[in-house]
Design a protein around this motif. Structure first.
Motif, PDB file in Angstrom:
ATOM      1  N   LYS A  52      51.396  54.262 -32.694  1.00  0.00           N
ATOM      2  CA  LYS A  52      50.244  54.721 -33.480  1.00  0.00           C
ATOM      3  C   LYS A  52      49.233  55.448 -32.591  1.00  0.00           C
ATOM      4  N   LEU A  53      48.951  54.880 -31.440  1.00  0.00           N
ATOM      5  CA  LEU A  53      48.021  55.528 -30.518  1.00  0.00           C
ATOM      6  C   LEU A  53      48.597  56.845 -30.011  1.00  0.00           C
ATOM      7  N   PHE A  54      49.874  56.854 -29.714  1.00  0.00           N
ATOM      8  CA  PHE A  54      50.512  58.085 -29.241  1.00  0.00           C
ATOM      9  C   PHE A  54      50.438  59.176 -30.315  1.00  0.00           C
ATOM     10  N   ARG A  55      50.729  58.829 -31.573  1.00  0.00           N
ATOM     11  CA  ARG A  55      50.628  59.811 -32.667  1.00  0.00           C
ATOM     12  C   ARG A  55      49.195  60.306 -32.820  1.00  0.00           C
ATOM     13  N   HIS A  56      48.227  59.390 -32.683  1.00  0.00           N
ATOM     14  CA  HIS A  56      46.819  59.781 -32.764  1.00  0.00           C
ATOM     15  C   HIS A  56      46.499  60.803 -31.669  1.00  0.00           C
ATOM     16  N   PHE A  57      46.953  60.535 -30.457  1.00  0.00           N
ATOM     17  CA  PHE A  57      46.735  61.479 -29.350  1.00  0.00           C
ATOM     18  C   PHE A  57      47.340  62.848 -29.674  1.00  0.00           C
ATOM     19  N   MET A  58      48.553  62.855 -30.189  1.00  0.00           N
ATOM     20  CA  MET A  58      49.222  64.126 -30.486  1.00  0.00           C
ATOM     21  C   MET A  58      48.496  64.865 -31.613  1.00  0.00           C
ATOM     22  N   ASN A  59      48.033  64.125 -32.623  1.00  0.00           N
ATOM     23  CA  ASN A  59      47.295  64.758 -33.719  1.00  0.00           C
ATOM     24  C   ASN A  59      45.976  65.359 -33.250  1.00  0.00           C
TER      25      ASN A  59
END
Length: 163
Positions: A52-59
């Motif tokens: 979830k944190l990784f996806r947030h970073f990518m977004n």
């Protein structure tokens, strides 16, 4: 001058062997390539451990691997208390693997997750304000020890990137 109780080649091996194959301290062309591969290892590990944190970073367009490279080049100095940082270094030498630093980075992002949930400007500001991280003593080391990353996982990432 005091004589060493160990033969010179043994002492040299003890000091050099943990660093064999590690290119942390050189600025040669192969070291830059190695550092890029380490950034990829962090991406894969972070995506696996904290999706979830990784996806947030990518977004948000935030590249956590850039901070990892910064931490890695300084051997995580300043990310925790000196005594905790030295314990990470001990683990690095004992395990003879850079996976210790990948584990520490994944743990650090996990520890800072609540501060990293804003937009990219807020994330970058939080990342540069180390004095406001508020980490408990021993938290980074504990988090690194709880983070499961294997040499085979890192080798698989490195092999896929160099193929």
């Amino acid at each position: 001058q005091r004589a060493s109780p160990l033969p010179e080649d043994v002492v040299e091996g003890l000091l050099a062997a943990p660093l064999d194959g590690q290119r942390l301290w050189t600025l040669a062309d192969d070291a830059v390539h190695w550092l890029v591969l380490q950034a990829r290892c962090l991406q894969v590990a972070l995506a696996a451990h904290n999706p979830k944190l990784f996806r947030h970073f990518m977004n948000e367009g935030f590249a956590p691997e850039l901070f990892y490279c910064r931490w890695l080049q300084g051997l995580f100095r300043g990310c925790a208390e000196d005594s905790e940082t030295v314990r990470l270094w001990d683990m690095f030498v004992f395990e003879r693997s850079h996976k210790v630093f990948v584990r520490a980075a994944v743990a650090l992002f996990g520890l800072l997750e609540t501060k990293l949930r804003g937009d990219v400007d807020q994330i970058v500001e939080a990342m540069f304000q180390v004095d406001r991280w508020g980490l408990q003593p021993g938290a980074l080391l504990h988090g690194a020890l709880q983070t499961k990353i294997t040499r085979s996982m890192l080798r698989e990432v490195l092999d896929s990137e160099t193929a």
